[in-house]
Write an enzyme that holds these catalytic residues in place. Structure first.
Site, PDB file in Angstrom:
ATOM      1  N   ASP A   1      23.302   0.549   8.440  1.00 31.13           N
ATOM      2  CA  ASP A   1      23.907  -0.719   8.872  1.00 31.13           C
ATOM      3  C   ASP A   1      22.811  -1.742   9.183  1.00 31.13           C
ATOM      4  OD1 ASP A   1      22.866   0.005  11.378  1.00 31.13           O
ATOM      5  OD2 ASP A   1      24.717   1.034  11.915  1.00 31.13           O
ATOM      6  N   GLU A   2      23.220  -2.839   9.807  1.00 31.34           N
ATOM      7  CA  GLU A   2      22.301  -3.967   9.973  1.00 31.34           C
ATOM      8  C   GLU A   2      21.335  -3.812  11.149  1.00 31.34           C
ATOM      9  OE1 GLU A   2      24.660  -7.591   9.745  1.00 31.34           O
ATOM     10  OE2 GLU A   2      25.650  -6.879   7.919  1.00 31.34           O
TER      11      GLU A   2
ATOM     12  N   LEU B   1      18.669  -6.479   5.930  1.00 34.80           N
ATOM     13  CA  LEU B   1      19.699  -6.430   4.886  1.00 34.80           C
ATOM     14  C   LEU B   1      21.077  -6.342   5.540  1.00 34.80           C
ATOM     15  CD1 LEU B   1      17.941  -3.932   2.468  1.00 34.80           C
ATOM     16  CD2 LEU B   1      18.356  -6.367   2.044  1.00 34.80           C
TER      17      LEU B   1
ATOM     18  N   GLU C   1       1.501   6.862   7.352  1.00 33.37           N
ATOM     19  CA  GLU C   1       2.765   6.483   6.701  1.00 33.37           C
ATOM     20  C   GLU C   1       2.729   6.736   5.200  1.00 33.37           C
ATOM     21  OE1 GLU C   1       3.986   2.536   7.729  1.00 33.37           O
ATOM     22  OE2 GLU C   1       2.202   1.610   6.924  1.00 33.37           O
TER      23      GLU C   1
ATOM     24  N   HIS D   1       9.068   2.687   8.838  1.00 39.29           N
ATOM     25  CA  HIS D   1       8.697   1.805   9.950  1.00 39.29           C
ATOM     26  C   HIS D   1       7.506   2.412  10.704  1.00 39.29           C
ATOM     27  CE1 HIS D   1       9.090  -1.309  12.892  1.00 39.29           C
ATOM     28  NE2 HIS D   1       9.207  -0.438  13.871  1.00 39.29           N
TER      29      HIS D   1
ATOM     30  N   ASN E   1      14.254   3.407   4.900  1.00 37.24           N
ATOM     31  CA  ASN E   1      13.272   2.450   5.441  1.00 37.24           C
ATOM     32  C   ASN E   1      12.095   3.202   6.053  1.00 37.24           C
ATOM     33  OD1 ASN E   1      12.288  -0.155   6.320  1.00 37.24           O
ATOM     34  ND2 ASN E   1      12.945   0.403   8.395  1.00 37.24           N
TER      35      ASN E   1
ATOM     36  N   SER F   1       0.837  -1.209   0.000  1.00 35.29           N
ATOM     37  CA  SER F   1       0.000   0.000   0.000  1.00 35.29           C
ATOM     38  C   SER F   1       0.873   1.261   0.000  1.00 35.29           C
ATOM     39  CB  SER F   1      -0.973   0.003   1.183  1.00 35.29           C
ATOM     40  OG  SER F   1      -0.298   0.198   2.403  1.00 35.29           O
TER      41      SER F   1
END
Ligand code: GAR
Length: 203
Positions: free
Chosen positions: A149-150, A96, A182, A112, A110, A16
């Site tokens: 980073d991770e 990732l 969002e 969230h 990202n 969405s």
């Protein structure tokens, strides 16, 4: 950067948020082009949304026993072939590793559905709703951040928005409010990045 900003969107499910980005591009609100959508799941509805918008869509499920870094390197090659300005994780539900991230420093964003530092991982809205029931929080939110980073759902914040939780909320009504927020925050952030790139070009 010449021409509209090139976006590659990574998804795992409904898409969405991808749809909100596609609609904003189509409406001319966002000076960007989604040049590819990749899903780690074959059955992601978002792949269909991409195809409907004539955007190349690829399902790249991990193969059995494939090492995580091997998958991430293969994913990075597919993404790099699309020459993106930004890679947008919009409901991408897979961590990732640096085998991917180091190929695109400061270029991975990202989304969230929680405020910075709260409820990382999956089920963030459910977690916030449960915390509200226990009297631990009165609000939740949404953030868009860089992925250096991770660390899961953490990194330099580009934008955030508070979402109040009402006493009468069910999980469904809270989810709907978070998703509306969002869609707006992600598109707004990308509009800001496109304007910034345009400004740099003119300077
Ligand atoms: C969105 O709520 C997004 O913020 C979340 O997955 C959902 C995907 O919805 N992402 C995370 O939880 C990342 N940890 P969509 O597929 O309808 O865009």
């Amino acid at each position: 950067m010449s021409g509209p900003m090139r976006l590659v969107v990574l998804i795992s499910g409904n898409g969405s948020n991808l749809q909100a980005v596609l609609d904003a591009c189509h409406a001319g609100q966002l000076a960007a082009e989604v040049v590819g959508v990749i899903s780690n799941r074959l059955d992601a509805i978002g792949l269909e949304r991409a195809r409907r918008a004539s955007v190349p869509a690829l399902a790249l499920p991990p193969t059995k026993g494939q090492p995580r870094r091997g998958y991430d390197a293969a994913l990075a090659s597919q993404v790099a072939a699309l020459s993106p300005d930004w890679i947008v994780l919009a409901g991408w539900m897979r961590v990732l590793t640096t085998a991917f991230l180091d190929r695109f420093p400061n270029r991975v964003i990202n989304l969230h559905p929680a405020l910075p530092g709260t409820f990382p991982g999956t089920g963030a809205i459910e977690q916030a709703y449960a915390a509200f029931q226990r009297g631990e929080v009165t609000e939740t939110g949404v953030m868009v951040h860089l992925v250096p980073d991770e660390a899961v759902d953490a990194g330099p914040v580009l934008a955030q928005a508070v979402v109040p939780i009402e006493a009468a909320d069910t999980l469904a009504t809270l989810e709907a409010r978070v998703h509306t927020t969002e869609h707006r925050l992600l598109v707004g952030t990308l509009i800001g990045l496109a304007r910034q790139a345009e400004g740099e070009k003119l300077a």
